[in-house]
Design a protein around this motif. Structure first.
Motif, PDB file in Angstrom:
ATOM      1  N   ILE A   1       1.370  20.751   8.658  1.00 22.83           N
ATOM      2  CA  ILE A   1      -0.086  20.752   8.722  1.00 22.83           C
ATOM      3  C   ILE A   1      -0.543  19.369   8.267  1.00 22.83           C
ATOM      4  O   ILE A   1      -0.312  18.988   7.108  1.00 22.83           O
ATOM      5  N   PHE A   2      -1.151  18.602   9.167  1.00 21.74           N
ATOM      6  CA  PHE A   2      -1.606  17.259   8.819  1.00 21.74           C
ATOM      7  C   PHE A   2      -2.772  17.370   7.851  1.00 21.74           C
ATOM      8  O   PHE A   2      -3.756  18.058   8.120  1.00 21.74           O
ATOM      9  N   LYS A   3      -2.676  16.688   6.704  1.00 19.38           N
ATOM     10  CA  LYS A   3      -3.721  16.753   5.686  1.00 19.38           C
ATOM     11  C   LYS A   3      -4.490  15.451   5.528  1.00 19.38           C
ATOM     12  O   LYS A   3      -5.620  15.464   5.054  1.00 19.38           O
ATOM     13  N   GLY A   4      -3.904  14.328   5.879  1.00 20.46           N
ATOM     14  CA  GLY A   4      -4.673  13.096   5.767  1.00 20.46           C
ATOM     15  C   GLY A   4      -3.821  11.857   5.642  1.00 20.46           C
ATOM     16  O   GLY A   4      -2.593  11.908   5.665  1.00 20.46           O
ATOM     17  N   ILE A   5      -4.530  10.753   5.512  1.00 17.29           N
ATOM     18  CA  ILE A   5      -3.900   9.430   5.412  1.00 17.29           C
ATOM     19  C   ILE A   5      -4.400   8.766   4.139  1.00 17.29           C
ATOM     20  O   ILE A   5      -5.573   8.872   3.797  1.00 17.29           O
ATOM     21  N   ASP A   6      -3.491   8.120   3.449  1.00 20.09           N
ATOM     22  CA  ASP A   6      -3.976   7.174   2.449  1.00 20.09           C
ATOM     23  C   ASP A   6      -3.304   5.849   2.703  1.00 20.09           C
ATOM     24  O   ASP A   6      -2.152   5.775   3.108  1.00 20.09           O
ATOM     25  N   GLU A   7      -4.100   4.809   2.533  1.00 23.06           N
ATOM     26  CA  GLU A   7      -3.623   3.460   2.821  1.00 23.06           C
ATOM     27  C   GLU A   7      -3.967   2.536   1.669  1.00 23.06           C
ATOM     28  O   GLU A   7      -4.977   2.704   0.998  1.00 23.06           O
ATOM     29  N   TYR A   8      -3.071   1.594   1.467  1.00 20.96           N
ATOM     30  CA  TYR A   8      -3.243   0.571   0.440  1.00 20.96           C
ATOM     31  C   TYR A   8      -3.168  -0.766   1.160  1.00 20.96           C
ATOM     32  O   TYR A   8      -2.158  -1.071   1.791  1.00 20.96           O
ATOM     33  N   ILE A   9      -4.235  -1.519   1.088  1.00 22.84           N
ATOM     34  CA  ILE A   9      -4.352  -2.782   1.812  1.00 22.84           C
ATOM     35  C   ILE A   9      -4.259  -3.915   0.791  1.00 22.84           C
ATOM     36  O   ILE A   9      -4.997  -3.933  -0.197  1.00 22.84           O
ATOM     37  N   ILE A  10      -3.347  -4.860   1.046  1.00 21.24           N
ATOM     38  CA  ILE A  10      -3.150  -5.993   0.136  1.00 21.24           C
ATOM     39  C   ILE A  10      -3.525  -7.264   0.900  1.00 21.24           C
ATOM     40  O   ILE A  10      -2.703  -7.812   1.643  1.00 21.24           O
TER      41      ILE A  10
ATOM     42  N   LYS B   1      -9.785  22.489   2.450  1.00 22.99           N
ATOM     43  CA  LYS B   1     -10.021  22.610   3.883  1.00 22.99           C
ATOM     44  C   LYS B   1     -10.213  21.214   4.479  1.00 22.99           C
ATOM     45  O   LYS B   1     -10.765  20.327   3.849  1.00 22.99           O
ATOM     46  N   GLY B   2      -9.743  21.017   5.704  1.00 24.36           N
ATOM     47  CA  GLY B   2      -9.934  19.758   6.397  1.00 24.36           C
ATOM     48  C   GLY B   2      -8.894  18.714   6.007  1.00 24.36           C
ATOM     49  O   GLY B   2      -7.836  19.042   5.478  1.00 24.36           O
ATOM     50  N   THR B   3      -9.226  17.475   6.304  1.00 25.62           N
ATOM     51  CA  THR B   3      -8.320  16.367   6.036  1.00 25.62           C
ATOM     52  C   THR B   3      -8.999  15.347   5.133  1.00 25.62           C
ATOM     53  O   THR B   3     -10.195  15.430   4.870  1.00 25.62           O
ATOM     54  N   PHE B   4      -8.215  14.375   4.694  1.00 22.01           N
ATOM     55  CA  PHE B   4      -8.757  13.340   3.827  1.00 22.01           C
ATOM     56  C   PHE B   4      -8.308  11.964   4.294  1.00 22.01           C
ATOM     57  O   PHE B   4      -7.311  11.824   4.996  1.00 22.01           O
ATOM     58  N   GLU B   5      -9.079  10.968   3.880  1.00 23.76           N
ATOM     59  CA  GLU B   5      -8.721   9.570   4.094  1.00 23.76           C
ATOM     60  C   GLU B   5      -8.993   8.831   2.790  1.00 23.76           C
ATOM     61  O   GLU B   5     -10.107   8.853   2.282  1.00 23.76           O
ATOM     62  N   ILE B   6      -7.958   8.226   2.264  1.00 22.58           N
ATOM     63  CA  ILE B   6      -8.087   7.386   1.071  1.00 22.58           C
ATOM     64  C   ILE B   6      -7.772   5.966   1.518  1.00 22.58           C
ATOM     65  O   ILE B   6      -6.763   5.728   2.173  1.00 22.58           O
ATOM     66  N   SER B   7      -8.639   5.036   1.169  1.00 26.86           N
ATOM     67  CA  SER B   7      -8.422   3.634   1.516  1.00 26.86           C
ATOM     68  C   SER B   7      -8.655   2.784   0.269  1.00 26.86           C
ATOM     69  O   SER B   7      -9.756   2.787  -0.284  1.00 26.86           O
ATOM     70  N   VAL B   8      -7.612   2.105  -0.152  1.00 25.46           N
ATOM     71  CA  VAL B   8      -7.684   1.268  -1.355  1.00 25.46           C
ATOM     72  C   VAL B   8      -7.333  -0.160  -0.964  1.00 25.46           C
ATOM     73  O   VAL B   8      -6.289  -0.410  -0.369  1.00 25.46           O
ATOM     74  N   VAL B   9      -8.234  -1.093  -1.292  1.00 26.34           N
ATOM     75  CA  VAL B   9      -7.942  -2.513  -1.137  1.00 26.34           C
ATOM     76  C   VAL B   9      -7.463  -2.987  -2.498  1.00 26.34           C
ATOM     77  O   VAL B   9      -8.160  -2.826  -3.509  1.00 26.34           O
ATOM     78  N   TRP B  10      -6.263  -3.547  -2.527  1.00 21.94           N
ATOM     79  CA  TRP B  10      -5.560  -3.849  -3.778  1.00 21.94           C
ATOM     80  C   TRP B  10      -5.474  -5.348  -4.017  1.00 21.94           C
ATOM     81  O   TRP B  10      -5.084  -6.111  -3.139  1.00 21.94           O
TER      82      TRP B  10
ATOM     83  N   ASP C   1      -2.911  -9.853  -7.693  1.00 19.99           N
ATOM     84  CA  ASP C   1      -2.917 -10.684  -8.906  1.00 19.99           C
ATOM     85  C   ASP C   1      -3.348  -9.899 -10.147  1.00 19.99           C
ATOM     86  O   ASP C   1      -2.703  -9.969 -11.184  1.00 19.99           O
ATOM     87  N   SER C   2      -4.426  -9.142 -10.030  1.00 16.07           N
ATOM     88  CA  SER C   2      -4.928  -8.400 -11.192  1.00 16.07           C
ATOM     89  C   SER C   2      -4.344  -6.997 -11.301  1.00 16.07           C
ATOM     90  O   SER C   2      -4.593  -6.295 -12.271  1.00 16.07           O
ATOM     91  N   LYS C   3      -3.579  -6.591 -10.262  1.00 14.61           N
ATOM     92  CA  LYS C   3      -2.989  -5.239 -10.217  1.00 14.61           C
ATOM     93  C   LYS C   3      -4.073  -4.174 -10.367  1.00 14.61           C
ATOM     94  O   LYS C   3      -3.947  -3.214 -11.132  1.00 14.61           O
ATOM     95  N   SER C   4      -5.153  -4.356  -9.601  1.00 13.91           N
ATOM     96  CA  SER C   4      -6.252  -3.395  -9.644  1.00 13.91           C
ATOM     97  C   SER C   4      -6.919  -3.315  -8.271  1.00 13.91           C
ATOM     98  O   SER C   4      -6.767  -4.209  -7.435  1.00 13.91           O
ATOM     99  N   SER C   5      -7.683  -2.248  -8.078  1.00 14.83           N
ATOM    100  CA  SER C   5      -8.336  -2.075  -6.788  1.00 14.83           C
ATOM    101  C   SER C   5      -9.622  -2.894  -6.720  1.00 14.83           C
ATOM    102  O   SER C   5     -10.359  -3.006  -7.695  1.00 14.83           O
ATOM    103  N   ILE C   6      -9.852  -3.468  -5.540  1.00 12.36           N
ATOM    104  CA  ILE C   6     -11.075  -4.201  -5.246  1.00 12.36           C
ATOM    105  C   ILE C   6     -12.089  -3.234  -4.644  1.00 12.36           C
ATOM    106  O   ILE C   6     -13.276  -3.297  -4.905  1.00 12.36           O
ATOM    107  N   GLU C   7     -11.564  -2.334  -3.830  1.00 12.55           N
ATOM    108  CA  GLU C   7     -12.393  -1.348  -3.147  1.00 12.55           C
ATOM    109  C   GLU C   7     -11.592  -0.053  -3.059  1.00 12.55           C
ATOM    110  O   GLU C   7     -10.387  -0.083  -2.836  1.00 12.55           O
ATOM    111  N   ASP C   8     -12.264   1.078  -3.224  1.00 18.33           N
ATOM    112  CA  ASP C   8     -11.580   2.361  -3.246  1.00 18.33           C
ATOM    113  C   ASP C   8     -12.489   3.401  -2.598  1.00 18.33           C
ATOM    114  O   ASP C   8     -13.584   3.653  -3.091  1.00 18.33           O
TER     115      ASP C   8
END
Length: 161
Positions: free
Chosen positions: A70-79, A136-145, A148-155
């Protein structure tokens, strides 16, 4: 001008059996220590579901059919610094065959009550993601990483459908 980027494709497959979920307790030496779901890199030229089925079998011994995922979603980490995108395709499965491996390669396998799972030690990104498998449904998580600071710029978290 288009910037060339690289993309890593990964899967995670959460196995649910009634009110329990199967987790792996990964040791520190393997990275990402704590409890998390089975998964890993999709090998070329596998499809996402083929990768999820293979990773689940290799890490747990359980056998599932792609059509039972059962497809639940995508999460992506962008560097941005390295033009790298790490994408995880997330699946839930409730139908499986086989027995758990007696000596699993990624760590101890444990059936945990879904309501108690978040009390276990786990990576923050997995603690955030785990409840979404049961909604219920699906999710999308998108994190811009920021590497250098080892932290998210956008989440961003979007619940879809």
């Amino acid at each position: 001008m288009s910037v060339r980027n690289e993309c890593g494709l990964y899967t995670m497959c959460i196995v649910q059996d009634k009110d329990k979920v199967l987790l792996i307790n990964r040791p520190d030496k393997l990275g990402f220590p704590g409890y998390l779901g089975p998964g890993g890199k999709v090998d070329f030229p596998e499809s996402m579901t083929e990768g999820a089925v293979r990773e689940l079998r290799e890490e747990t011994g359980l056998i599932v059919k792609p059509e039972d995922l059962i497809f639940k979603g995508i999460d992506e980490y962008i560097i941005p610094k390295t033009n790298y995108r790490y994408m995880v395709f997330n699946y839930l499965v409730k139908e499986y065959k086989g027995e758990l491996l007696s000596n699993p390669p990624e760590g101890e396998l444990l059936w945990v009550n879904i309501n108690d799972a978040l009390e276990l030690p786990m990576q923050p990104w997995f603690k955030r993601r785990l409840p979404l498998f049961f909604e219920k449904g699906t999710f999308e998580i998108s994190v811009v990483w920021d590497e250098d600071s080892k932290s998210s710029i956008e989440d961003k978290l979007r619940l879809l459908g």
